[in-house]
Write an enzyme that holds these catalytic residues in place. Structure first.
Site, PDB file in Angstrom:
ATOM      1  N   TYR A 131       0.824  -1.208   0.000  1.00 18.16           N
ATOM      2  CA  TYR A 131       0.000   0.000   0.000  1.00 18.16           C
ATOM      3  C   TYR A 131       0.860   1.261   0.000  1.00 18.16           C
ATOM      4  O   TYR A 131       0.619   2.194  -0.786  1.00 18.16           O
ATOM      5  CB  TYR A 131      -0.924  -0.015   1.219  1.00 18.16           C
ATOM      6  CG  TYR A 131      -1.834   1.189   1.321  1.00 18.16           C
ATOM      7  CD1 TYR A 131      -2.957   1.314   0.505  1.00 18.16           C
ATOM      8  CD2 TYR A 131      -1.575   2.202   2.238  1.00 18.16           C
ATOM      9  CE1 TYR A 131      -3.790   2.415   0.605  1.00 18.16           C
ATOM     10  CE2 TYR A 131      -2.407   3.308   2.348  1.00 18.16           C
ATOM     11  CZ  TYR A 131      -3.513   3.413   1.520  1.00 18.16           C
ATOM     12  OH  TYR A 131      -4.343   4.512   1.613  1.00 18.16           O
ATOM     13  N   THR A 155     -13.162   5.284   7.072  1.00 16.67           N
ATOM     14  CA  THR A 155     -13.615   4.576   5.877  1.00 16.67           C
ATOM     15  C   THR A 155     -13.529   3.076   6.116  1.00 16.67           C
ATOM     16  O   THR A 155     -13.047   2.609   7.143  1.00 16.67           O
ATOM     17  CB  THR A 155     -12.731   4.927   4.661  1.00 16.67           C
ATOM     18  OG1 THR A 155     -11.383   4.481   4.929  1.00 16.67           O
ATOM     19  CG2 THR A 155     -12.733   6.414   4.363  1.00 16.67           C
ATOM     20  N   VAL A 160      -9.146   9.243   7.671  1.00 16.69           N
ATOM     21  CA  VAL A 160     -10.582   9.340   7.430  1.00 16.69           C
ATOM     22  C   VAL A 160     -11.260   8.043   7.857  1.00 16.69           C
ATOM     23  O   VAL A 160     -10.708   6.953   7.666  1.00 16.69           O
ATOM     24  CB  VAL A 160     -10.873   9.612   5.930  1.00 16.69           C
ATOM     25  CG1 VAL A 160     -12.355   9.911   5.717  1.00 16.69           C
ATOM     26  CG2 VAL A 160     -10.010  10.750   5.406  1.00 16.69           C
TER      27      VAL A 160
END
Length: 245
Positions: free
Chosen positions: A151, A188, A186
């Site tokens: 990632y 999510t 965030v």
């Protein structure tokens, strides 16, 4: 005056939220995702496009089909938002399977590159309206983390790609505006996946759980408002934009 937005990853999270806010402003949104958003389907100006971004060789044709649906004569802007990404695999690199690495990089890095390339080619003769590419990056593109090598590498690649294309565009007579945005932390589905792992599986799980418990995560609504401001704001091509900018 309405604008046209092509957004990847609109079935949930940041992509869904930004698409909804743009639709409420009467813009036209073409949402590319593997899943569907029942929320967005309620808007007549939303065009859902079911597509798996790991199918890299089909992206150029997909974008051509989208452009064939557009009427940009009375538009203010045409904008590509590369939002879709994968966070997994979350494990040490020697435990990652080749197919896991491949799928992540296809969706998180290579697809945005191909989309940007096709977008620039298809809009290079458009001079009457703004053209913009917004790549959603991450602090992980700057800060290395154990068990997140795939990632982090994809997001670092997004940052460098944005800067390189920005350098190319800066030399053009009609440059396209391309930026990468680090949205900060965030709430999510990606965050929920990360903190849902056990510490034995993923040592950064405790960090993400602490961020959640201590209120460090912002809502997609708050971020969406900020991203809409960044869309309106003009930047030099290739700029890496932090949430605070």
């Amino acid at each position: 005056m309405p604008s046209h937005f092509i957004i990847t990853g609109t079935s949930r999270g940041i992509g869904e939220q930004v698409a909804r806010m743009l639709l409420e402003k009467d813009h036209l949104v073409y949402g590319i995702s593997r899943g569907k958003s029942n929320v967005l389907l309620n808007y007549s100006n939303f065009k859902p496009i079911h597509f798996d971004l790991s199918h890299i060789l089909g992206i150029e044709g997909l974008l051509k089909d989208i452009f064939n649906q557009m009427d940009i004569d009375d538009s203010e802007m045409i904008c590509l938002i590369n939002n879709a990404a994968m966070i997994e695999p979350l494990k040490s690199i020697e435990l990652c399977q080749p197919e896991e690495i491949n799928e992540n990089l296809q969706i998180s890095l290579i697809a945005p590159m191909v989309l940007a390339s096709s977008f620039i080619k298809l809009t290079e003769n458009i001079t009457s309206i703004r053209r913009k590419i917004m790549n959603i990056s991450s602090g992980s593109g700057t800060y290395p983390a154990p068990a997140m090598s795939v990632y982090c590498t994809a997001k670092a690649g997004i940052n460098m790609f944005t800067q390189c294309v920005g350098a190319e565009q800066a030399k053009q007579h009609n440059p396209i505006e391309i930026i990468a945005v680090d949205p900060g932390m965030v709430e999510t589905e990606m965050q929920r996946i990360a903190r849902g792992k056990s510490a034995q599986q993923f040592e950064m799980a405790k960090f993400f759980e602490h961020a959640h418990q201590s209120g460090q995560l912002q809502s997609t609504e708050r971020l969406g408002s900020h991203l809409l401001n960044l869309i309106d704001k003009k930047f030099e091509p290739g700029r890496l934009v932090n949430y605070s900018d």
